[in-house]
Scaffold this active site. Sequence first.
Site, PDB file in Angstrom:
ATOM      1  CG  LEU A 253      -2.084  -0.882   0.833  1.00  0.00           C
ATOM      2  CD1 LEU A 253      -2.848  -1.045   2.104  1.00  0.00           C
ATOM      3  CD2 LEU A 253      -2.850  -1.149  -0.217  1.00  0.00           C
ATOM      4  CG  ASP A 254      -0.479   4.836   1.354  1.00  0.00           C
ATOM      5  OD1 ASP A 254      -0.463   5.136   0.540  1.00  0.00           O
ATOM      6  OD2 ASP A 254      -1.243   4.291   2.312  1.00  0.00           O
ATOM      7  CD  GLU A 255       4.180   0.116   5.515  1.00  0.00           C
ATOM      8  OE1 GLU A 255       5.009  -1.239   4.828  1.00  0.00           O
ATOM      9  OE2 GLU A 255       3.784  -0.627   6.321  1.00  0.00           O
TER      10      GLU A 255
END
Length: 309
Positions: A253-255
């Site tokens: 995801l946001d990593e």
Amino acid sequence: MIANAAVSINGMSTLEYPHGPDALAAKDVGRLLLRCADRPGLVAAVSAFLAGAGANIVSLDQHATAAAGGIFMQRTIFHLPGLAAARDALERDFTEQVAGPFDIDFRLTEASKPKRVAILASKEDHCLLDLLWRNRRGELDMSVVMVIANHPDLADQVRPFGVPFIHVPATKDIREEAERRQLDLLRGNVDLVVLARYMQIITPEFLTEVGCPLINIHHSFLPAFIGAAPYRRAKERGVKLVGATAHYVTDDLDEGPIIEQDVVRVDHRHGVEDLVRLGADVERAVLSRAVSWHCEDRIIRYGNQTVVF
């Protein structure tokens, strides 16, 4: 003349600036990006190959992650008359003569061929319209081939830019069907997908099948203020900085690997609406820089990091 073509415009060589004074010369400009285990002789081997092919190196940037035993990365801009016709043979010969022996992962592109870009959006317009506006002004070296949104709200705002707007409803309940429709539109048609505040989770299956990188933008409160109303909760905590992060999308995801970040300072006098406005400003700037750098082949990924030349 090459000497004139290398003049800088806002930090970008005019050889890479397709709307600048040397636009005609761009058809013969190539970009070679490579990554491999560091060892002596890499720069010499690449330079000798290009010289032997009749190319003139215009610029060369390199980075090694350690003095010895690290990862070596290099971005080379070169001029080769008749590049378009010679590209396939050049790529094949480089694989055989250099990439194979040195175990190099490389990418060869032509500066005259803008990336085909699709933008995914929801209801928020600031990142989407900023990208379309910058692209229309010639600030982004890309061709926006479509905008796909899971809400119809932005159709009238996109229409003046002459870009197809495609409404594909998407919620968690119909995610599989929505992604199947999106993939039918994207596969083989785009080189990059930009999530311009697209408020739906991207599944690992979508990432596997889309066949190109994805860039996402989000506020830099993560992971402190995950979920809805982050600016309201940030205000309640008395934050002193508002920022944004642009990154490549991965299964985490946001990593994913970070491309660009920026912040602005705020204080007790800023209300929630001020934070939202300032945050949108930062998001626009950060996303446009990240997209620009990707489209100019300035980014090399390694592990979960990036080097931006």
